[in-house]
Write a protein that holds these residues in place. Structure first.
Motif, PDB file in Angstrom:
ATOM      1  N   ALA A 144      -4.081   2.014  -8.809  1.00  0.00           N
ATOM      2  CA  ALA A 144      -4.164   3.482  -8.255  1.00  0.00           C
ATOM      3  C   ALA A 144      -3.120   4.284  -8.238  1.00  0.00           C
ATOM      4  O   ALA A 144      -1.939   4.040  -8.310  1.00  0.00           O
ATOM      5  N   ASP A 158      -2.175   6.676  -6.320  1.00  0.00           N
ATOM      6  CA  ASP A 158      -1.363   6.942  -5.197  1.00  0.00           C
ATOM      7  C   ASP A 158       0.021   6.006  -5.095  1.00  0.00           C
ATOM      8  O   ASP A 158       1.086   6.500  -4.897  1.00  0.00           O
ATOM      9  N   PRO A 200      -9.601  -0.942 -13.932  1.00  0.00           N
ATOM     10  CA  PRO A 200      -8.768  -1.095 -12.727  1.00  0.00           C
ATOM     11  C   PRO A 200      -7.764  -2.235 -12.703  1.00  0.00           C
ATOM     12  O   PRO A 200      -7.206  -2.384 -11.777  1.00  0.00           O
ATOM     13  N   HIS A 228      -6.858   4.229 -14.301  1.00  0.00           N
ATOM     14  CA  HIS A 228      -7.497   3.493 -13.253  1.00  0.00           C
ATOM     15  C   HIS A 228      -9.014   3.342 -13.335  1.00  0.00           C
ATOM     16  O   HIS A 228      -9.587   2.364 -13.033  1.00  0.00           O
ATOM     17  N   GLY A 281      -4.557   7.976 -12.700  1.00  0.00           N
ATOM     18  CA  GLY A 281      -5.953   8.084 -12.033  1.00  0.00           C
ATOM     19  C   GLY A 281      -7.029   7.912 -13.052  1.00  0.00           C
ATOM     20  O   GLY A 281      -8.015   7.063 -13.038  1.00  0.00           O
ATOM     21  N   ASP A 296       0.878  -1.267   0.149  1.00  0.00           N
ATOM     22  CA  ASP A 296      -0.065  -0.096   0.082  1.00  0.00           C
ATOM     23  C   ASP A 296       1.004   1.125   0.065  1.00  0.00           C
ATOM     24  O   ASP A 296       2.017   1.133   0.318  1.00  0.00           O
TER      25      ASP A 296
END
Length: 332
Positions: free
Chosen positions: A249, A251, A245, A241, A238, A182
């Motif tokens: 992502a 970030d 998907p 995404h 973005g 993450d």
């Protein structure tokens, strides 16, 4: 007695020198360097020491014995900075003889061939990295796992987050994205990953951001290039995404690979980047867009180095387009 040459007014006094800025960037890189020592141990130390020493040596040797220069420039910090940046773009298990070749390309080909500091048209450290990437793709894409402090060339390697992203896109398997760390883990280097961490300067984005804040505070660089690169990558990642998907992502995309290192420390190089704020924003947007294109559809998972070098070539055109009008000049 030498001639005194005085240019036209206005005259401005400042404290900026080549040495001040070069050593300022080196200081800004210290947090990332110490983090790399912590995670990669002996390998990071050997790669960094070899790269810096080789770059300084090659600049000294070429200046003294080939170019016959009376004034040597090895103390201005530029050669040491090139070596440090080159090292931070390399895997921690790269053999010494390959590092020496990269340093020779960075200093001998990309810098001294053009006349030394201030004359090169491409970022020397990135030229060295890309030359090694093309010549030694297997060694340059072998990424050791963090935590192997006493291992160097025998370190166990694994896939990086960027490699996982590219594999997910090419295979169409979204389950691969579940293996990605993450954004918190990428930012704080909390990666007890099953895969490799990438180049030694990529492992902790927070350390790079600390360096960015320091350079902004010291006014070594401005915000225009880093912010325009990161903003462009975030927007395009973005959009991809949202459209599908299968693309990671935004970030995670921003915090993966060498994007932060390139945006903060490589693309902002004085010599090879545009001079005006308008030109720097154009330059940054183009780098961000090319990085997304190369990462998703290119042969290599990382596109930052190639994107910066491509835009280095366009810097003279951007400078010409964005230069301010002279006072009193009539605008067409």
């Amino acid at each position: 007695m030498g001639k005194l040459i005085v240019s036209l007014s206005p005259h401005a006094h400042g404290t900026d020198t080549v040495e001040r800025n070069m050593y300022g960037v080196i200081i800004a890189l210290i947090p990332a360097l110490f983090v790399s020592f912590y995670f990669f141990g002996l390998g990071s130390i050997i790669v960094t020491a070899t790269s810096v020493a080789a770059c300084v040596f090659f600049e000294w040797a070429i200046s003294k014995y080939i170019l016959k220069q009376e004034r040597l420039t090895i103390l201005d910090g530029s050669a040491a900075l090139t070596g440090l940046l080159l090292a931070l773009n390399l895997p921690s298990n790269l053999p010494i003889w390959i590092i020496l070749i990269g340093a020779l390309f960075a200093i001998g080909v990309a810098k001294m061939t053009f006349g030394g500091l201030g004359h090169n048209i491409f970022n020397p450290a990135l030229v060295g990295r890309c030359a090694l990437l093309v010549a030694f793709p297997a060694q340059m894409t072998s990424w050791p796992l963090p935590g192997q402090w006493l291992h160097y060339t025998d370190a166990v390697t694994g896939a990086t987050p960027l490699a996982l992203m590219q594999e997910a896109v090419r295979s169409g398997d979204m389950n691969i994205l579940a293996q990605l760390p993450d954004s918190f883990s990428l930012l704080f280097a909390d990666i007890s990953l099953n895969g490799g961490a990438g180049a030694i300067g990529e492992i902790c984005d927070l350390a790079l951001i600390v360096g960015l804040i320091f350079m902004l505070w010291r006014k070594i660089i401005t915000w225009h290039i880093p912010v325009s690169i990161l903003g462009t990558v975030f927007v395009f990642a973005g959009l991809l995404h949202i459209a599908n998907p299968i693309y990671a992502a935004p970030d995670v995309v921003i915090l993966s690979g060498g994007l932060m290192l390139g945006a903060i420390f490589m693309a902002t190089d004085y010599v090879t980047s545009p001079m005006t704020p308008k030109g720097q924003i154009i330059y940054g947007i183009a780098i961000g867009f090319l990085t997304i294109i190369i990462r998703n559809w290119g042969a290599y998972p990382e596109g930052m180095s190639f994107a910066i070098l491509i835009m280095n070539a366009f810097t003279p055109l951007i400078n010409n387009y964005s230069k301010p009008k002279r006072f009193g000049e009539v605008t067409k």
